[in-house]
Design a protein around this motif. Structure first.
Motif, PDB file in Angstrom:
ATOM      1  N   LEU A  96       0.859  -1.174   0.000  1.00  0.00           N
ATOM      2  CA  LEU A  96       0.000   0.000   0.000  1.00  0.00           C
ATOM      3  C   LEU A  96       0.894   1.222   0.000  1.00  0.00           C
ATOM      4  N   SER A  97       0.562   2.232  -0.814  1.00  0.00           N
ATOM      5  CA  SER A  97       1.360   3.459  -0.799  1.00  0.00           C
ATOM      6  C   SER A  97       0.445   4.668  -0.855  1.00  0.00           C
ATOM      7  N   VAL A  98       0.942   5.777  -0.310  1.00  0.00           N
ATOM      8  CA  VAL A  98       0.183   7.028  -0.283  1.00  0.00           C
ATOM      9  C   VAL A  98       1.078   8.151  -0.794  1.00  0.00           C
ATOM     10  N   GLU A  99       0.503   9.010  -1.600  1.00  0.00           N
ATOM     11  CA  GLU A  99       1.206  10.194  -2.097  1.00  0.00           C
ATOM     12  C   GLU A  99       0.375  11.412  -1.751  1.00  0.00           C
ATOM     13  N   PRO A 100       0.967  12.489  -1.334  1.00  0.00           N
ATOM     14  CA  PRO A 100       2.404  12.645  -1.114  1.00  0.00           C
ATOM     15  C   PRO A 100       2.831  11.930   0.156  1.00  0.00           C
ATOM     16  N   CYS A 111      -5.853  18.743   1.909  1.00  0.00           N
ATOM     17  CA  CYS A 111      -5.387  18.190   0.637  1.00  0.00           C
ATOM     18  C   CYS A 111      -5.931  16.775   0.514  1.00  0.00           C
ATOM     19  N   SER A 112      -5.942  16.284  -0.707  1.00  0.00           N
ATOM     20  CA  SER A 112      -6.451  14.938  -0.966  1.00  0.00           C
ATOM     21  C   SER A 112      -5.291  14.011  -1.293  1.00  0.00           C
ATOM     22  N   PRO A 113      -4.993  13.071  -0.415  1.00  0.00           N
ATOM     23  CA  PRO A 113      -3.918  12.115  -0.722  1.00  0.00           C
ATOM     24  C   PRO A 113      -4.366  11.113  -1.778  1.00  0.00           C
ATOM     25  N   ARG A 114      -3.409  10.513  -2.459  1.00  0.00           N
ATOM     26  CA  ARG A 114      -3.677   9.459  -3.444  1.00  0.00           C
ATOM     27  C   ARG A 114      -3.168   8.154  -2.871  1.00  0.00           C
ATOM     28  N   ALA A 168       0.382   2.342   4.961  1.00  0.00           N
ATOM     29  CA  ALA A 168       1.195   3.386   4.340  1.00  0.00           C
ATOM     30  C   ALA A 168       0.945   4.675   5.118  1.00  0.00           C
ATOM     31  N   SER A 169       1.963   5.548   5.169  1.00  0.00           N
ATOM     32  CA  SER A 169       1.855   6.757   5.978  1.00  0.00           C
ATOM     33  C   SER A 169       2.206   8.008   5.194  1.00  0.00           C
TER      34      SER A 169
END
Length: 184
Positions: A96-100, A111-114, A168-169
């Motif tokens: 699992l990954s989160v951006e930014p 803000c909206s993370p992806r 993910a963080s």
């Protein structure tokens, strides 16, 4: 009456996708990979008197060259959350990954993370509200019900998303806005 999305530029051969249609007395909706992609307002559900039921074509010239490996028909309208959870539960998540990974916000900003998952079907976008989120300091920042990072007050918070056992963080640095200079 129908809804549709042209996926010709999005989908490639040998990819798995989840499609769900749901209707109510007022609307017909199409969800692709757990995300609402098309909807139409209808005044009523038309009576079905045809012998054929068509999926994956516009009724005339265009059609989808695909294999349907599971089909369910229900007499109840499914909610967006039910469709999303059905889609997510059907895959094995390996990462699992989160951006930014880090974001800087002023107090009251958002803000909206992806969020993306590496899963048995490839890398797929995940709606942020589908994950379980925790904050190391909810006074500083947290995820709201719509999946947005909301900055509450100056400080540092680490927001962690968890889905199907993977995490993910994102690090959130919140600063107070500058005060206007005093006039001399």
């Amino acid at each position: 009456v129908g809804v549709g999305v042209d996926v010709g530029q999005e989908w490639t051969s040998n990819q798995w996708h989840h499609a769900a249609f749901t209707w109510s007395p007022n609307s017909l909706k199409l969800y692709l990979d757990g995300i609402l992609r098309s909807q139409a307002t209808i005044g009523y559900l038309p009576s079905i008197d045809e012998q054929a039921f068509q999926i994956g074509a516009d009724g005339e010239a265009s059609s989808l060259d695909a294999v349907i490996d599971e089909f369910r028909l229900s007499d109840l309208e499914r909610s967006a959350q039910e469709i999303q959870m059905d889609y997510l539960s059907s895959m094995t998540v390996s990462n699992l990954s989160v951006e930014p990974g880090t974001t800087n916000l002023l107090e009251t900003w958002w803000c909206s993370p992806r969020l993306t998952a590496t899963a048995s079907v490839g890398v797929v976008p995940i709606p942020t509200e589908a994950a379980v989120w925790t904050s190391s300091n909810t006074n500083v920042a947290q995820i709201d019900a719509t999946g947005k990072i909301v900055a509450n007050k100056a400080g540092l918070a680490i927001l962690t998303a968890t889905l199907n056992g993977k995490s993910a963080s994102v690090t959130v640095n919140v600063t107070a806005p500058l005060k206007p200079a005093e006039e001399y």
